[in-house]
Design a protein around this motif. Structure first.
Motif, PDB file in Angstrom:
ATOM      1  N   TYR A 120       0.833  -1.219   0.000  1.00 43.74           N
ATOM      2  CA  TYR A 120       0.000   0.000   0.000  1.00 43.74           C
ATOM      3  C   TYR A 120       0.861   1.259   0.000  1.00 43.74           C
ATOM      4  CZ  TYR A 120      -3.213   3.594   1.749  1.00 43.74           C
ATOM      5  OH  TYR A 120      -3.937   4.742   1.908  1.00 43.74           O
ATOM      6  N   ILE A 121       1.825   1.366   0.914  1.00 49.18           N
ATOM      7  CA  ILE A 121       2.566   2.623   1.086  1.00 49.18           C
ATOM      8  C   ILE A 121       3.518   2.887  -0.071  1.00 49.18           C
ATOM      9  CG2 ILE A 121       4.230   3.797   2.599  1.00 49.18           C
ATOM     10  CD1 ILE A 121       2.935   2.526   4.956  1.00 49.18           C
ATOM     11  N   ARG A 122       4.061   1.843  -0.701  1.00 47.86           N
ATOM     12  CA  ARG A 122       5.012   2.078  -1.780  1.00 47.86           C
ATOM     13  C   ARG A 122       4.352   2.691  -3.022  1.00 47.86           C
ATOM     14  NH1 ARG A 122       6.212  -4.274  -3.193  1.00 47.86           N
ATOM     15  NH2 ARG A 122       4.268  -4.709  -4.307  1.00 47.86           N
ATOM     16  N   GLN A 123       3.007   2.764  -3.024  1.00 48.08           N
ATOM     17  CA  GLN A 123       2.308   3.406  -4.150  1.00 48.08           C
ATOM     18  C   GLN A 123       2.384   4.929  -4.082  1.00 48.08           C
ATOM     19  OE1 GLN A 123      -1.607   1.464  -5.207  1.00 48.08           O
ATOM     20  NE2 GLN A 123      -1.241   0.371  -3.272  1.00 48.08           N
ATOM     21  N   PHE A 124       2.706   5.464  -2.903  1.00 51.74           N
ATOM     22  CA  PHE A 124       2.795   6.913  -2.760  1.00 51.74           C
ATOM     23  C   PHE A 124       4.084   7.418  -3.382  1.00 51.74           C
ATOM     24  CE2 PHE A 124      -0.178   5.704   0.512  1.00 51.74           C
ATOM     25  CZ  PHE A 124      -1.066   6.767   0.614  1.00 51.74           C
ATOM     26  N   GLU A 125       3.924   8.436  -4.248  1.00 53.06           N
ATOM     27  CA  GLU A 125       5.109   9.074  -4.807  1.00 53.06           C
ATOM     28  C   GLU A 125       5.570  10.168  -3.860  1.00 53.06           C
ATOM     29  OE1 GLU A 125       4.743  10.421  -8.804  1.00 53.06           O
ATOM     30  OE2 GLU A 125       3.625   8.659  -9.477  1.00 53.06           O
ATOM     31  N   LEU A 126       6.869  10.275  -3.714  1.00 54.91           N
ATOM     32  CA  LEU A 126       7.424  11.291  -2.808  1.00 54.91           C
ATOM     33  C   LEU A 126       7.033  12.690  -3.286  1.00 54.91           C
ATOM     34  CD1 LEU A 126      11.019   9.839  -2.175  1.00 54.91           C
ATOM     35  CD2 LEU A 126       9.040   9.791  -0.647  1.00 54.91           C
ATOM     36  N   GLY A 127       6.571  13.500  -2.329  1.00 56.26           N
ATOM     37  CA  GLY A 127       6.220  14.892  -2.643  1.00 56.26           C
ATOM     38  C   GLY A 127       4.846  15.078  -3.239  1.00 56.26           C
ATOM     39  N   LYS A 128       4.084  14.011  -3.455  1.00 57.05           N
ATOM     40  CA  LYS A 128       2.765  14.102  -4.062  1.00 57.05           C
ATOM     41  C   LYS A 128       1.693  13.784  -3.036  1.00 57.05           C
ATOM     42  CE  LYS A 128       0.112  12.515  -8.091  1.00 57.05           C
ATOM     43  NZ  LYS A 128       0.119  11.650  -9.288  1.00 57.05           N
ATOM     44  N   SER A 129       0.603  14.575  -3.059  1.00 57.65           N
ATOM     45  CA  SER A 129      -0.464  14.411  -2.074  1.00 57.65           C
ATOM     46  C   SER A 129      -1.634  13.661  -2.698  1.00 57.65           C
ATOM     47  CB  SER A 129      -0.937  15.790  -1.583  1.00 57.65           C
ATOM     48  OG  SER A 129      -1.984  15.640  -0.650  1.00 57.65           O
ATOM     49  N   TYR A 130      -2.227  12.751  -1.897  1.00 58.60           N
ATOM     50  CA  TYR A 130      -3.374  11.953  -2.316  1.00 58.60           C
ATOM     51  C   TYR A 130      -4.494  12.161  -1.311  1.00 58.60           C
ATOM     52  CZ  TYR A 130       0.153   9.498  -5.155  1.00 58.60           C
ATOM     53  OH  TYR A 130       1.151   9.181  -6.036  1.00 58.60           O
ATOM     54  N   SER A 131      -5.666  11.605  -1.646  1.00 59.73           N
ATOM     55  CA  SER A 131      -6.773  11.685  -0.691  1.00 59.73           C
ATOM     56  C   SER A 131      -6.460  10.898   0.561  1.00 59.73           C
ATOM     57  CB  SER A 131      -8.073  11.155  -1.335  1.00 59.73           C
ATOM     58  OG  SER A 131      -7.896   9.809  -1.760  1.00 59.73           O
ATOM     59  N   ALA A 132      -5.542   9.898   0.427  1.00 61.62           N
ATOM     60  CA  ALA A 132      -5.124   9.104   1.575  1.00 61.62           C
ATOM     61  C   ALA A 132      -3.929   9.700   2.283  1.00 61.62           C
ATOM     62  CB  ALA A 132      -4.788   7.687   1.127  1.00 61.62           C
ATOM     63  N   GLY A 133      -3.520  10.922   1.923  1.00 64.66           N
ATOM     64  CA  GLY A 133      -2.387  11.577   2.551  1.00 64.66           C
ATOM     65  C   GLY A 133      -1.148  11.503   1.680  1.00 64.66           C
ATOM     66  N   THR A 134      -0.014  11.678   2.283  1.00 63.41           N
ATOM     67  CA  THR A 134       1.258  11.626   1.575  1.00 63.41           C
ATOM     68  C   THR A 134       2.076  10.436   2.076  1.00 63.41           C
ATOM     69  OG1 THR A 134       2.387  13.002   3.195  1.00 63.41           O
ATOM     70  CG2 THR A 134       1.266  14.143   1.380  1.00 63.41           C
ATOM     71  N   TYR A 135       3.172  10.222   1.400  1.00 64.53           N
ATOM     72  CA  TYR A 135       4.068   9.139   1.836  1.00 64.53           C
ATOM     73  C   TYR A 135       4.529   9.390   3.266  1.00 64.53           C
ATOM     74  CZ  TYR A 135       8.267   6.235   2.153  1.00 64.53           C
ATOM     75  OH  TYR A 135       9.218   5.343   2.561  1.00 64.53           O
ATOM     76  N   ASP A 136       4.954  10.622   3.534  1.00 67.87           N
ATOM     77  CA  ASP A 136       5.472  10.939   4.863  1.00 67.87           C
ATOM     78  C   ASP A 136       4.396  10.834   5.931  1.00 67.87           C
ATOM     79  OD1 ASP A 136       8.010  11.351   3.898  1.00 67.87           O
ATOM     80  OD2 ASP A 136       7.729  13.495   3.561  1.00 67.87           O
ATOM     81  N   SER A 137       3.171  11.254   5.603  1.00 62.74           N
ATOM     82  CA  SER A 137       2.123  11.196   6.626  1.00 62.74           C
ATOM     83  C   SER A 137       1.773   9.752   6.976  1.00 62.74           C
ATOM     84  CB  SER A 137       0.871  11.937   6.134  1.00 62.74           C
ATOM     85  OG  SER A 137       0.302  11.275   5.012  1.00 62.74           O
TER      86      SER A 137
END
Length: 961
Positions: free
Chosen positions: A205-222
């Motif tokens: 799940y988390i590896r789908q987040f691109e660094l620096g990009k915001s999604y409805s599910a939050g960001t990678y860092d969040s």
């Protein structure tokens, strides 16, 4: 003074005795069960447990979960990276059903004993939240039954635990896509407690987040921050527990983003306490003793035990490290008691270099597991040493490999410790090892001293002196442990050694490659030729045999008289056994009786060497081992097998060791000499086999065989004429027979198994020479014409030759013939004297010298008078002056075609006239001249020269003209 066990002196804290330190790793996909869509055998808790075998790993995990939900300890966060026999799905399903069960625990098969072991009488029901990373996406929302929209991990967690109440607690963070703080999560977990959070495929799940990009599910860092806050919050709520699965293989991890995410998640899941400040090894002694032991023991007893260890190290100073010889080491033993200083040295010096290993906390946690298991199992070691580590216990094993890269579990289970490990198998096989658990103690010590090392280190592994330090206790034999190290090196697939250093690795050594190749070695095409070659080389060339025939078919074993007997080495499949069914006898008999399709004549020229049936299998195994190592060395050197120089050195060392062992095993295998003999039963010869064992420890095999043959008198090197006379009387001189062909007797000794087995014909000739030199045995003649023996010898002289004309004459017949010759000679002497008297006035002195008369003509019978020489005339002058003739010279030409017979006549008629008189010295020289108009070829020249050398000619030359 006997060594008291550490458990009789020191007492661990109660929590250590009871094993409150827990560790387990697990993972599962349980979405279908959580949504109620799984098959009944998985959905129904009772049916699930009735079909599930609870492995030891699953049992320990369920104990920890039960304790946590009851508020009685247990791990707050459990990271699952491996399965414990039942699989990660079964394990996570077991936790799910245990926590959310709709029936009592006594109806769940196998659960009651687990709760009893955990000390829990009634397990509370718990809320369960299941987070499945595969069923969620960063840009998608999940709409619940009442219409609630959930987009984040923390929103999903809150809704599953408390529904609308939970969503309200994280509303602001959920809407903004930022991680809720730790305190918010603590509040959420406290309201939901007791509760279980099961997280599966989180990395996916988390590896789908691109660094620096915001999604409805939050960001990678969040999302990473949420995981960190959740693990910390779990620690703060005593009856809340988090189980999360992370992939173990690189294939599951994915690319660069997946690896980065995995590293971050492992960091937070593995950190359940703050990191302690590193402390020195010496400080750790007291820290560990205070934290893990309620009472370390009486100082006097501690000093006594430590003194025995110190004295032991000094007594065998060569086998142990130098630092053990100092008084300071004795003090270290006292301060670290009941734990051996080597345990601390390895953990602080080696294991503390691992990224996930926290120095003091890591040692405390690790030793807590170790001490608990040792206490529980009744361990009786004097100190807790590296060799004491109970790696067979899954809890200790899992804690050990937790800090190491993947792949160590099978190494421990298969080779180091456990009921199916190679080390325990070796202990079970060898009583000397098993009595002190030498193999397991040595393997555990190597593991602790080398598992944390890196392949980039200049010198890998742990020295033998430190292995002995970590494994041997006072009163035990150091030699046993030195021997077991050699056995482990030759047997284990993950153990490496170079010079005096040993280390384990997750990469199999070349032994596994060797074992694979070993199974593919063809016996007929590769193994048997090797054994034949090595056995042949072992025999050498310096021997008295006419030939040594190794694994030779009957048709290829010559049927000749030869210069000696022949030794036939039987193939390994025809080994000798002391049982009645003996393959060696039948195989030897086939060769003895036949040469291929034809009957064998010279049977008494064969002796057999057979393998020992009980050793053949070991010999073949060692031969395959050598061939396997040899092929590995060749393939590494020519590049077809990709290995480094370390592997090449190991392969060469193993090849050379296998080579040496193979030579020794050939000696141990081929130790049965078999000689055929025939005994007469009811008038018929019956074949029997005489068998004797030869020594396997002498330096030269063929010398040992020849000495044994001489000792057993199966092969005669020196033969007394009395034995020859007995043979003649028994088999030849009967029914009126008084003479026999000498050559026939010799050849019969080569043919018949009931006659003596002589080394060669020279032994037979020597016996004849000794026999004719005496009047006690027999006579000899080089031939016979009519009733006249040519070259007759009896009571003096020697035989002429051993050919078809030569005769052995029975003693009484030889004596009678000798007497007849003497009477004839006396008669001729009288006739000669009378003739000399009648002719004394008319004859002149004329010598035979230069007469050149033909021996074959008339006029050779000149009777001797006393004091006269054959061929001389007593003329008037001689008679009148009465001058004695003191020398005789005579030359004669012989017909080369019948020279043999003519020379015998010269001996009878001339030479014997002199030799029968006392005080006469006779010298005979033979002059041979041969001329060929075409010249002599090289082959003839070589033959003549060799024969002249053998016959000791003083001169012999070929000339051009």
């Amino acid at each position: 003074m006997s060594l008291k066990a550490w458990r009789d002196i020191a007492t661990p804290h109660k929590d250590v005795q009871k094993g409150l330190f827990k560790q387990a790793e697990f993972a599962a996909d349980i979405t279908q069960v959580a949504t109620g869509t799984a098959p009944e055998e998985y959905q129904d808790a009772e049916k699930f447990f009735s079909r599930t075998y609870i492995t030891e790993g699953m049992r320990l995990l369920l104990i920890s979960v039960a304790q946590r939900l009851s508020g009685n300890g247990g791990d707050p966060v459990i990271q699952l990276q491996t399965a414990f026999g039942g699989g990660k799905t079964h394990t996570m399903l077991a936790v799910y059903h245990l926590a959310s069960r709709k029936t009592s625990t006594d109806k769940l098969q196998g659960i009651s004993p687990i709760l009893d072991e955990a000390g829990i009488h009634e397990l509370p029901h718990a809320r369960v939240a299941v987070i499945d990373g595969i069923n969620m996406a960063p840009s998608q929302q999940s709409v619940k039954k009442q219409g609630q929209k959930v987009t984040t991990l923390w929103g999903e967690l809150a809704w599953q635990l408390l529904g609308d109440e939970g969503l309200a607690l994280v509303k602001e963070s959920h809407e903004q896509g930022t991680s809720p703080g730790k305190q918010v999560l603590v509040d959420l977990l406290q309201r939901a407690a007791p509760c279980v959070v099961l997280v599966d495929e989180l990395l996916a799940y988390i590896r789908q987040f691109e660094l620096g990009k915001s999604y409805s599910a939050g960001t990678y860092d969040s999302n990473i921050s949420f995981i960190q806050a959740l693990t910390e919050a779990m620690k703060a709520v005593p009856n809340a527990i988090l189980l999360a699965s992370l992939p173990e293989s690189e294939l599951e991890v994915g690319g660069t983003m997946g690896q980065q995410t995995l590293t971050a998640l492992e960091k937070y899941f593995g950190r359940v306490e703050s990191v302690w400040k590193p402390v020195a090894t010496e400080e750790a002694f007291e820290i560990v003793r205070r934290r893990l032991f309620e009472y370390a023991g009486d100082p006097a007893e501690i000093e006594g035990i430590s003194r025995q260890f110190s004295d032991f190290y000094r007594q065998y100073a060569v086998q142990f490290p130098n630092e053990t010889q100092s008084n300071e080491y004795f003090e270290r033993l006292c301060r670290s008691y009941p734990i051996h200083p080597e345990v601390f040295d390895r953990l602080y010096e080696d294991w503390s270099t691992l990224d996930k290993f926290q120095r003091t906390r890591g040692v405390l946690q690790y030793m807590a597991f170790v001490i608990h298991k040792l206490w529980e199992s009744g361990n009786r070691d004097a100190l807790i040493m590296p060799g004491s580590l109970p790696l067979e216990d899954s809890h200790v094993r899992d804690k050990s490999i937790h800090y190491l890269p993947g792949g160590w579990q099978p190494v421990i289970e298969r080779e180091i410790d456990g009921p199916r490990s190679a080390a325990q198998t070796l202990d079970n096989e060898v009583a000397l090892f098993g009595g002190v658990h030498a193999a397991r103690r040595a393997a555990r010590t190597i593991f602790l001293g080398s598992a944390a090392s890196s392949s980039t280190q200049a010198a890998r592994g742990i020295k033998q002196e430190r292995i002995l330090l970590g494994a041997v206790q006072p009163g035990q034999s150091i030699g046993i442990f030195e021997d077991v190290l050699k056995r482990l090196r030759d047997r284990l697939h993950y153990l490496y050694s170079e010079q005096d250093r040993f280390w384990f690795d997750t990469k199999p050594n070349l032994r596994k490659e060797m074992e694979s190749r070993k199974q593919n070695i063809h016996e007929r095409d590769a193994l048997i030729p090797l054994l034949k070659d090595r056995t042949t080389r072992l025999m050498g060339r310096q021997h008295h045999f006419a030939g040594i025939h190794v694994f030779t078919q009957s048709g290829d074993v010559p049927d000749e008289y030869g210069i000696g007997p022949r030794l036939v080495v039987l193939p390994t499949e025809f080994a000798y056994s002391r049982t009645e069914s003996n393959q060696a006898f039948q195989a030897a008999q086939d060769i003895l009786r036949n040469r291929g399709e034809q009957p064998r004549q010279k049977q008494n020229r064969l002796i057999f060497l057979a393998a020992d049936f009980d050793v053949v299998s070991r010999l073949k195994d060692q031969g395959r081992t050598y061939l396997a190592w040899k092929s590995i060395v060749e393939d590494i050197e020519n590049g077809s097998l990709n290995h480094d120089m370390t592997h090449l050195r190991q392969a060469k060392q193993s090849r050379d060791a296998a080579d040496s062992s193979l030579s020794q095993l050939i000696r141990e295998t081929y130790k049965w000499l078999m000689a055929p003999v025939e005994e007469f039963v009811k008038g018929k010869p019956t074949l029997e086999w005489e068998v004797v064992q030869v020594s396997t420890t002498t330096p030269n095999l063929v010398d040992t065989i020849e000495n044994k043959l001489r000792e057993e008198e199966w092969l005669i090197y020196e033969w007394s004429p009395i034995f020859l006379r007995n043979i003649l009387n028994q088999w030849y001189f009967k029914d009126g027979v008084t003479e026999v062909s000498a050559l026939k007797v010799w050849q019969d000794c080569c043919h018949y198994l009931y006659l003596p087995r002589l080394v060669n014909d020279q032994v037979f000739k020597n016996a004849m020479n000794q026999g004719v030199a005496s009047e006690d045995f027999f006579g000899y003649a080089s031939g016979k014409e009519g009733d006249t023996y040519l070259g007759f010898t009896f009571g003096q002289g020697s035989i002429g030759g051993l050919d078809g004309e030569a005769l052995i004459i029975e003693r009484e017949a030889a004596k009678a013939y000798r007497d007849k010759l003497a009477a004839d000679a006396a008669q001729r002497a009288r006739e000669l004297a009378d003739r000399n008297t009648d002719n004394s006035s008319g004859q002149s002195d004329e010598g035979v010298r230069g007469g050149g008369s033909d021996v074959g003509g008339s006029g050779i019978a000149h009777p001797m008078g006393a004091g006269e020489s054959v061929g001389s005339s007593a003329g008037p002058e001689a008679a009148s002056t009465n001058i004695a003739k003191k020398q005789f010279y005579g030359t004669v030409s012989l017909d080369p075609v019948k020279a043999k017979m003519d020379f015998a006549t010269v001996v009878d008629e001339i030479v014997e006239q002199f030799t029968l008189r006392t005080g006469v010295e006779v010298k005979i020289s033979v002059e041979i001249e041969a001329t060929s108009s075409d010249g002599f070829d090289e082959a003839l020249q070589r033959t003549i020269k060799e024969n002249c050398n053998v016959l000791k000619f003083s001169s012999s030359e070929f000339e051009g003209e």
